[in-house]
Motif scaffolding. Structure first.
Motif, PDB file in Angstrom:
ATOM      1  N   THR A  53     -37.944  -8.722  -6.854  1.00  0.00           N
ATOM      2  CA  THR A  53     -37.466 -10.126  -6.061  1.00  0.00           C
ATOM      3  C   THR A  53     -37.772  -9.935  -4.956  1.00  0.00           C
ATOM      4  O   THR A  53     -37.639 -10.654  -3.368  1.00  0.00           O
ATOM      5  N   VAL A  54     -37.021  -8.932  -4.094  1.00  0.00           N
ATOM      6  CA  VAL A  54     -37.011  -8.932  -2.503  1.00  0.00           C
ATOM      7  C   VAL A  54     -38.466  -8.365  -2.040  1.00  0.00           C
ATOM      8  O   VAL A  54     -38.611  -9.133  -0.698  1.00  0.00           O
ATOM      9  N   ILE A  55     -39.688  -7.321  -2.871  1.00  0.00           N
ATOM     10  CA  ILE A  55     -40.486  -7.750  -2.222  1.00  0.00           C
ATOM     11  C   ILE A  55     -41.137  -8.387  -2.306  1.00  0.00           C
ATOM     12  O   ILE A  55     -42.125  -8.492  -1.572  1.00  0.00           O
ATOM     13  N   SER A  56     -40.797  -9.965  -3.443  1.00  0.00           N
ATOM     14  CA  SER A  56     -42.076 -10.690  -3.023  1.00  0.00           C
ATOM     15  C   SER A  56     -41.143 -11.465  -2.184  1.00  0.00           C
ATOM     16  O   SER A  56     -42.135 -12.239  -1.750  1.00  0.00           O
ATOM     17  N   ASN A  57     -40.375 -11.888  -2.269  1.00  0.00           N
ATOM     18  CA  ASN A  57     -39.859 -12.452  -1.161  1.00  0.00           C
ATOM     19  C   ASN A  57     -40.065 -12.260   0.591  1.00  0.00           C
ATOM     20  O   ASN A  57     -40.693 -13.225   1.316  1.00  0.00           O
ATOM     21  N   ILE A  58     -40.107 -10.888   0.701  1.00  0.00           N
ATOM     22  CA  ILE A  58     -40.721 -10.507   2.239  1.00  0.00           C
ATOM     23  C   ILE A  58     -42.410 -11.416   1.873  1.00  0.00           C
ATOM     24  O   ILE A  58     -42.596 -11.510   3.071  1.00  0.00           O
ATOM     25  N   LEU A  59     -42.944 -10.569   1.428  1.00  0.00           N
ATOM     26  CA  LEU A  59     -44.546 -10.840   1.151  1.00  0.00           C
ATOM     27  C   LEU A  59     -44.275 -12.429   0.989  1.00  0.00           C
ATOM     28  O   LEU A  59     -45.401 -13.000   2.096  1.00  0.00           O
ATOM     29  N   GLU A  60     -43.936 -13.242   0.404  1.00  0.00           N
ATOM     30  CA  GLU A  60     -43.767 -14.752   0.559  1.00  0.00           C
ATOM     31  C   GLU A  60     -43.887 -15.290   2.102  1.00  0.00           C
ATOM     32  O   GLU A  60     -44.108 -16.142   3.024  1.00  0.00           O
ATOM     33  N   GLU A  61     -42.802 -14.425   2.721  1.00  0.00           N
ATOM     34  CA  GLU A  61     -42.143 -15.470   3.936  1.00  0.00           C
ATOM     35  C   GLU A  61     -43.176 -15.067   5.159  1.00  0.00           C
ATOM     36  O   GLU A  61     -43.703 -15.561   5.442  1.00  0.00           O
ATOM     37  N   LYS A  62     -44.025 -13.301   4.510  1.00  0.00           N
ATOM     38  CA  LYS A  62     -44.896 -13.728   6.112  1.00  0.00           C
ATOM     39  C   LYS A  62     -45.958 -14.415   6.178  1.00  0.00           C
ATOM     40  O   LYS A  62     -46.621 -14.851   6.647  1.00  0.00           O
ATOM     41  N   HIS A  63     -47.036 -14.737   4.564  1.00  0.00           N
ATOM     42  CA  HIS A  63     -47.748 -14.893   4.143  1.00  0.00           C
ATOM     43  C   HIS A  63     -47.764 -16.470   4.057  1.00  0.00           C
ATOM     44  O   HIS A  63     -49.136 -16.813   4.553  1.00  0.00           O
ATOM     45  N   GLY A  64     -46.674 -17.177   3.792  1.00  0.00           N
ATOM     46  CA  GLY A  64     -45.979 -18.316   3.688  1.00  0.00           C
ATOM     47  C   GLY A  64     -46.905 -18.887   2.225  1.00  0.00           C
ATOM     48  O   GLY A  64     -47.359 -20.718   2.236  1.00  0.00           O
ATOM     49  N   LYS A  65     -46.526 -18.250   1.049  1.00  0.00           N
ATOM     50  CA  LYS A  65     -47.287 -18.315   0.111  1.00  0.00           C
ATOM     51  C   LYS A  65     -46.567 -17.494  -0.573  1.00  0.00           C
ATOM     52  O   LYS A  65     -46.479 -16.159  -0.247  1.00  0.00           O
ATOM     53  N   LYS A  66     -46.502 -17.856  -2.756  1.00  0.00           N
ATOM     54  CA  LYS A  66     -46.479 -16.887  -3.326  1.00  0.00           C
ATOM     55  C   LYS A  66     -47.092 -16.150  -3.591  1.00  0.00           C
ATOM     56  O   LYS A  66     -48.040 -16.329  -3.629  1.00  0.00           O
ATOM     57  N   ILE A  67     -47.510 -14.987  -3.529  1.00  0.00           N
ATOM     58  CA  ILE A  67     -48.030 -13.840  -3.597  1.00  0.00           C
ATOM     59  C   ILE A  67     -47.330 -13.219  -4.991  1.00  0.00           C
ATOM     60  O   ILE A  67     -45.995 -12.342  -5.391  1.00  0.00           O
ATOM     61  N   GLN A  68     -48.196 -13.226  -5.675  1.00  0.00           N
ATOM     62  CA  GLN A  68     -47.936 -12.466  -7.501  1.00  0.00           C
ATOM     63  C   GLN A  68     -47.965 -10.965  -7.152  1.00  0.00           C
ATOM     64  O   GLN A  68     -48.326 -10.074  -7.163  1.00  0.00           O
ATOM     65  N   VAL A 123     -51.450  -5.242  -0.416  1.00  0.00           N
ATOM     66  CA  VAL A 123     -50.390  -4.106  -0.932  1.00  0.00           C
ATOM     67  C   VAL A 123     -50.160  -2.708   0.426  1.00  0.00           C
ATOM     68  O   VAL A 123     -48.879  -2.589   0.283  1.00  0.00           O
ATOM     69  N   GLY A 124     -50.693  -3.029   1.085  1.00  0.00           N
ATOM     70  CA  GLY A 124     -50.226  -2.711   2.704  1.00  0.00           C
ATOM     71  C   GLY A 124     -48.960  -3.590   3.274  1.00  0.00           C
ATOM     72  O   GLY A 124     -47.793  -2.521   3.527  1.00  0.00           O
ATOM     73  N   ASP A 125     -48.871  -4.975   2.811  1.00  0.00           N
ATOM     74  CA  ASP A 125     -47.602  -5.052   3.659  1.00  0.00           C
ATOM     75  C   ASP A 125     -46.147  -4.907   2.070  1.00  0.00           C
ATOM     76  O   ASP A 125     -45.132  -4.963   3.191  1.00  0.00           O
ATOM     77  N   ALA A 126     -46.700  -4.887   1.162  1.00  0.00           N
ATOM     78  CA  ALA A 126     -45.979  -4.404   0.832  1.00  0.00           C
ATOM     79  C   ALA A 126     -44.586  -3.730   0.364  1.00  0.00           C
ATOM     80  O   ALA A 126     -44.743  -3.011   0.203  1.00  0.00           O
ATOM     81  N   ILE A 127     -46.184  -2.061   0.747  1.00  0.00           N
ATOM     82  CA  ILE A 127     -45.101  -1.189   0.973  1.00  0.00           C
ATOM     83  C   ILE A 127     -44.569  -1.208   2.153  1.00  0.00           C
ATOM     84  O   ILE A 127     -43.627  -0.036   1.896  1.00  0.00           O
ATOM     85  N   LYS A 128     -44.853  -1.577   3.569  1.00  0.00           N
ATOM     86  CA  LYS A 128     -44.177  -1.000   4.324  1.00  0.00           C
ATOM     87  C   LYS A 128     -42.778  -1.993   4.343  1.00  0.00           C
ATOM     88  O   LYS A 128     -41.670  -1.254   4.757  1.00  0.00           O
ATOM     89  N   ALA A 129     -43.285  -3.077   3.606  1.00  0.00           N
ATOM     90  CA  ALA A 129     -41.919  -4.369   3.472  1.00  0.00           C
ATOM     91  C   ALA A 129     -40.835  -3.152   2.400  1.00  0.00           C
ATOM     92  O   ALA A 129     -39.547  -3.272   2.219  1.00  0.00           O
ATOM     93  N   TYR A 130     -41.157  -2.293   1.719  1.00  0.00           N
ATOM     94  CA  TYR A 130     -40.545  -0.833   0.922  1.00  0.00           C
ATOM     95  C   TYR A 130     -39.720  -0.782   1.599  1.00  0.00           C
ATOM     96  O   TYR A 130     -38.483  -0.196   1.818  1.00  0.00           O
ATOM     97  N   ASN A 131     -40.591   0.275   3.011  1.00  0.00           N
ATOM     98  CA  ASN A 131     -39.946   1.404   3.211  1.00  0.00           C
ATOM     99  C   ASN A 131     -39.217   0.783   4.425  1.00  0.00           C
ATOM    100  O   ASN A 131     -37.983   0.759   5.013  1.00  0.00           O
ATOM    101  N   ASP A 132     -39.531  -1.029   5.018  1.00  0.00           N
ATOM    102  CA  ASP A 132     -38.404  -1.426   5.224  1.00  0.00           C
ATOM    103  C   ASP A 132     -37.022  -1.830   4.783  1.00  0.00           C
ATOM    104  O   ASP A 132     -35.710  -1.889   5.922  1.00  0.00           O
ATOM    105  N   VAL A 133     -36.974  -1.828   3.500  1.00  0.00           N
ATOM    106  CA  VAL A 133     -35.455  -1.721   3.242  1.00  0.00           C
ATOM    107  C   VAL A 133     -35.239  -0.870   2.327  1.00  0.00           C
ATOM    108  O   VAL A 133     -34.215  -1.316   1.747  1.00  0.00           O
ATOM    109  N   LYS A 134     -35.634   0.042   1.952  1.00  0.00           N
ATOM    110  CA  LYS A 134     -35.252   0.908   1.213  1.00  0.00           C
ATOM    111  C   LYS A 134     -33.702   1.473   1.153  1.00  0.00           C
ATOM    112  O   LYS A 134     -32.697   1.904   0.486  1.00  0.00           O
ATOM    113  N   ALA A 135     -33.861   2.167   3.387  1.00  0.00           N
ATOM    114  CA  ALA A 135     -32.234   1.999   3.198  1.00  0.00           C
ATOM    115  C   ALA A 135     -31.048   0.926   2.622  1.00  0.00           C
ATOM    116  O   ALA A 135     -29.849   1.366   2.139  1.00  0.00           O
TER     117      ALA A 135
END
Length: 326
Positions: free
Chosen positions: A77-92, A129-141
């Motif tokens: 859910t966290v990764i999906s929400n970050i991608l949606e916020e960044k791109h302005g649409k729902k990312i599967q 996928v690049g944005d998803a991996i960056k989002a993961y790194n940002d929120v992992k801690a």
């Protein structure tokens, strides 16, 4: 020992030492009983908690929802929400296992056990996928996300992995290109074996019952530990497994409650105090001559009876004597 003391037939010989030994045995017995009761109570609480959790899982599965770890769902859910916020649409964003199905379900247990936690890696469109991996790194801690994975779908698709003939990958139906490419990479050279005698014929091979050969090592997979998540039938399989666990725990709980009831009854006795021991021994001592006294009493009572009979006979003779004179 408690069983060695004959209170009915040998109470006259009971001493303070005897009762103190009995007291010691009773204290030990009661202590051990209390420990057992405590452990049984802990186990009862543990089973009650698990049963409550299983009831919720069974309700969810009955509605068709797979039983995912809550933390894993939060990760998705966290990764999906970050991608949606960044791109302005729902990312599967999907779990890998939700994009897979089995052709032959007899291979399902071996497949799922081999994949293990890789089944829960996230699949994202290669463009994001690049944005998803960056989002993961940002929120992992912040979220303490550890050991979760995001498949680099861009790289795995571009490598165009192919599955070898008779590989385990052939048993899996994939719903998109990215999941197919990843399965081909993981399982495309893991060869299916129907006979243990052919296990070593390939660098990597596996049997239906979980015998695995790779890196020149043969080992067995524990298929029973794996809950199914792949395919349309996995929810029903999970439901059946959870219901079986629930029924088994219910039986175990009943057995524990019977034991607890018995330990409560056994533990209800009071251990004699030192003062009670001495009072008991004094009573025994005072009554030690009771049998002899009872014999003496019987003799006295018989004497009285005889005396009474003689006395009455004498009176009767005196009456007759007076009557004769008259």
């Amino acid at each position: 020992k408690i069983s060695d003391i004959d209170l009915e037939n040998n109470w006259q010989n009971i001493t303070v030492t005897t009762l103190e030994e009995l007291q010691k045995d009773m204290v030990t017995f009661k202590t051990n009983l209390d420990k057992l009761s405590y452990k049984l109570g802990q186990k009862e609480d543990e089973i009650d908690e698990r049963l409550a959790s299983l009831r919720q899982e069974i309700i969810s599965l009955s509605k068709g929802h797979k039983n995912y770890d809550p933390n894993l769902l939060t990760f998705k859910t966290v990764i999906s929400n970050i991608l949606e916020e960044k791109h302005g649409k729902k990312i599967q964003v999907d779990f890998l296992c939700d994009l897979l199905d089995m052709k032959d379900r007899s291979w399902q247990a071996a497949t799922e056990t081999y994949l293990n936690t890789q089944r829960f890696y996230l699949i994202v469109d290669p463009k994001y996928v690049g944005d998803a991996i960056k989002a993961y790194n940002d929120v992992k801690a912040t979220y303490k996300f550890y050991d979760y994975g995001i498949i680099d779908t861009e790289k795995v698709v571009s490598n165009n992995y192919k599955a070898n003939r008779n590989s385990l990958a052939e048993e899996i139906i994939c719903k998109n290109e990215a999941s197919q490419a990843y399965i081909n990479m993981l399982l495309g050279n893991l060869i299916k074996c129907n006979d243990i005698s052919t296990l070593r014929n390939n660098p990597r091979s596996i049997t239906k019952d979980g015998m695995l050969y790779q890196n020149y090592v043969a080992r067995t997979l524990n298929l029973s530990r794996t809950l199914p998540f792949i395919g349309s039938g996995s929810t029903e399989d999970q439901l059946k497994a959870k219901q079986n666990e629930y029924d088994s725990l219910q039986n175990e709980l009943r057995d524990i409650q019977i034991l607890l009831n018995n330990t409560d009854k056994l533990g209800s006795f009071e251990v004699m105090s030192t003062n009670e021991i001495r009072l008991t021994c004094d009573t025994f001592s005072k009554n030690a001559n009771l049998p002899n006294l009872e014999i003496e009493l019987a003799k006295v009572q018989e004497t009285i009876r005889l005396m009474s009979d003689n006395y009455l006979d004498n009176i009767e003779r005196q009456i007759r004597h007076v009557e004769e004179k008259l």
